[in-house]
Write a protein that holds these residues in place. Structure first.
Motif, mmCIF file in Angstrom:
data_model
loop_
_atom_site.group_PDB
_atom_site.id
_atom_site.type_symbol
_atom_site.label_atom_id
_atom_site.label_comp_id
_atom_site.label_asym_id
_atom_site.label_seq_id
_atom_site.Cartn_x
_atom_site.Cartn_y
_atom_site.Cartn_z
ATOM 1 N N GLY A 61 -100.380 44.682 58.033
ATOM 2 C CA GLY A 61 -100.300 43.231 58.147
ATOM 3 C C GLY A 61 -100.436 42.739 59.572
ATOM 4 N N ALA A 62 -99.843 43.445 60.509
ATOM 5 C CA ALA A 62 -99.951 43.054 61.918
ATOM 6 C C ALA A 62 -101.390 43.178 62.398
ATOM 7 C CB ALA A 62 -99.035 43.915 62.784
ATOM 8 N N GLY A 63 -102.081 44.174 61.891
ATOM 9 C CA GLY A 63 -103.461 44.382 62.303
ATOM 10 C C GLY A 63 -104.425 43.381 61.705
ATOM 11 N N PHE A 64 -104.202 43.010 60.459
ATOM 12 C CA PHE A 64 -105.181 42.167 59.781
ATOM 13 C C PHE A 64 -104.767 40.711 59.655
ATOM 14 C CE2 PHE A 64 -106.302 46.427 58.374
ATOM 15 C CZ PHE A 64 -107.626 46.435 58.762
ATOM 16 N N GLU A 65 -103.486 40.436 59.586
ATOM 17 C CA GLU A 65 -103.052 39.040 59.456
ATOM 18 C C GLU A 65 -102.489 38.531 60.769
ATOM 19 O OE1 GLU A 65 -101.219 35.522 59.155
ATOM 20 O OE2 GLU A 65 -99.995 37.283 59.516
ATOM 21 N N GLY A 66 -101.560 39.274 61.333
ATOM 22 C CA GLY A 66 -101.047 38.898 62.639
ATOM 23 C C GLY A 66 -99.604 38.475 62.672
ATOM 24 N N GLU A 67 -99.368 37.331 63.292
ATOM 25 C CA GLU A 67 -98.025 36.889 63.636
ATOM 26 C C GLU A 67 -97.113 36.685 62.438
ATOM 27 O OE1 GLU A 67 -100.831 35.469 64.732
ATOM 28 O OE2 GLU A 67 -100.787 35.841 66.887
ATOM 29 N N THR A 68 -97.630 36.096 61.373
ATOM 30 C CA THR A 68 -96.773 35.783 60.228
ATOM 31 C C THR A 68 -96.134 37.034 59.664
ATOM 32 O OG1 THR A 68 -98.162 33.881 59.710
ATOM 33 C CG2 THR A 68 -96.686 34.648 57.979
ATOM 34 N N VAL A 69 -96.938 38.056 59.420
ATOM 35 C CA VAL A 69 -96.413 39.312 58.877
ATOM 36 C C VAL A 69 -95.454 39.951 59.867
ATOM 37 C CG1 VAL A 69 -97.056 41.651 58.177
ATOM 38 C CG2 VAL A 69 -98.385 39.711 57.372
ATOM 39 N N THR A 70 -95.764 39.861 61.142
ATOM 40 C CA THR A 70 -94.915 40.485 62.158
ATOM 41 C C THR A 70 -93.559 39.789 62.255
ATOM 42 O OG1 THR A 70 -96.908 41.135 63.327
ATOM 43 C CG2 THR A 70 -94.861 41.249 64.553
ATOM 44 N N VAL A 71 -93.545 38.474 62.181
ATOM 45 C CA VAL A 71 -92.272 37.737 62.174
ATOM 46 C C VAL A 71 -91.477 38.090 60.918
ATOM 47 C CG1 VAL A 71 -91.226 35.436 62.038
ATOM 48 C CG2 VAL A 71 -93.053 35.871 63.680
ATOM 49 N N ILE A 72 -92.155 38.202 59.788
ATOM 50 C CA ILE A 72 -91.476 38.609 58.547
ATOM 51 C C ILE A 72 -90.899 40.014 58.695
ATOM 52 C CG2 ILE A 72 -91.846 39.199 56.112
ATOM 53 C CD1 ILE A 72 -93.805 36.784 56.021
ATOM 54 N N GLY A 73 -91.631 40.893 59.377
ATOM 55 C CA GLY A 73 -91.093 42.229 59.666
ATOM 56 C C GLY A 73 -89.810 42.137 60.480
ATOM 57 N N GLY A 74 -89.760 41.215 61.433
ATOM 58 C CA GLY A 74 -88.533 40.998 62.202
ATOM 59 C C GLY A 74 -87.401 40.478 61.333
ATOM 60 N N LEU A 75 -87.734 39.596 60.390
ATOM 61 C CA LEU A 75 -86.724 39.105 59.448
ATOM 62 C C LEU A 75 -86.177 40.249 58.588
ATOM 63 C CD1 LEU A 75 -88.435 35.799 58.281
ATOM 64 C CD2 LEU A 75 -86.358 35.984 59.663
ATOM 65 N N MET A 76 -87.083 41.140 58.163
ATOM 66 C CA MET A 76 -86.646 42.296 57.367
ATOM 67 C C MET A 76 -85.748 43.218 58.199
ATOM 68 S SD MET A 76 -87.833 41.889 54.349
ATOM 69 C CE MET A 76 -87.909 40.121 54.472
#
Length: 193
Positions: free
Chosen positions: A24-39
Motif C-alpha cells: 500500500g505504501a508503494g502503490f497508494e501512499g500516504e493514506t495506507v501509511t497513516v492507516i498503518g500508523g493507526l494499526m
C-alpha cells in the motif's frame, strides 16, 4: 458475531498487515501509511516494523519507477507520462534543485508517482538516486506512520463520537436518498408530461 468478525480482521492484520502496508505504501501512499500508523497505535502492528514496511514499500516503488524512466525513455508508457503536466512540473522542479527535489517529491501532492519516472529520464546517476531514495523513503515512512500512530487517540475519539451518532446519521442519509429518488421521479414525470 461482531466480535468474531473483529477478531478475524485483527488476526488478518496481525498476519498480513506488514505486507499490506509495504504494498500500500508503494502503490497508494500516504493514506495506507497513516492507516498503518493507526494499526500500530491500536497494537495490531508493531511501530518500528510498520515504519520499516512503509519505508521499504515507498523505496521499492520509487526505485522501480525511476528504473522504468531510465530504461524505457522512448517507450509508449514513458511518453504517455511525459505528456502529463505533472511530468513537466517535476522536471522543472528537478532542474532547479535536483537533490532537494529528489528527496522531497514524495511529500509533494500530485508529483509523487510521476517524479521518479521523470527523474529517471534525466542524467542523474542511478547510484545518486538510490542513496537519496533510501534516506527519503525512511523519513517519509517515519513521518506518515508516526502521524497515524500519534493521532490515533484523536481518530478513535472521533470515530467513537460518529459511532454514537450512527442512528442519526443513518436517518439523515436515508432521508437524503429518499429526497433524491423523489426528485428524480418528479423530474422524469415532468419531462414525460
Amino acid at each position: 458475531m461482531r466480535e468474531v468478525r473483529a477478531l478475524m480482521v485483527e488476526h488478518l492484520i496481525a498476519r498480513y498487515g506488514l505486507a499490506g502496508l509495504f504494498l500500500g505504501a508503494g502503490f497508494e501512499g500516504e493514506t495506507v501509511t497513516v492507516i498503518g500508523g493507526l494499526m500500530a497505535h491500536r497494537g495490531l502492528l508493531a511501530y518500528w516494523p510498520a515504519v520499516a514496511a512503509a519505508s521499504a514499500g515507498s523505496f521499492v516503488a520509487d526505485q522501480l519507477f525511476f528504473l522504468i524512466g531510465r530504461r524505457f525513455r522512448g517507450h509508449g508508457l514513458v511518453r504517455k507520462a511525459q505528456a502529463k503536466p505533472a511530468f513537466a512540473k517535476a522536471l522543472a522542479a528537478f532542474e532547479r534543485h535536483p537533490v532537494i527535489f529528489t528527496f522531497a517529491f514524495r511529500f509533494l501532492y500530485g508529483l509523487r508517482t510521476v517524479s521518479p519516472m521523470a527523474i529517471g529520464t534525466t542524467r542523474l546517476r542511478t547510484t545518486t538516486f538510490l542513496g537519496i531514495n533510501v534516506v527519503a523513503a525512511a523519513v517519509w515512512g517515519l513521518v506518515f506512520v508516526s502521524l497515524g500512530y500519534f493521532c490515533g487517540q484523536a481518530v478513535e475519539t472521533l470515530f467513537g463520537r460518529i459511532h454514537a451518532l450512527a442512528p442519526l446519521i443513518g436517518g439523515v442519509v436515508a432521508l437524503a436518498v429518499l429526497i433524491g429518488i423523489a426528485g428524480h421521479v418528479l423530474h422524469k414525470w415532468r419531462g414525460d408530461a
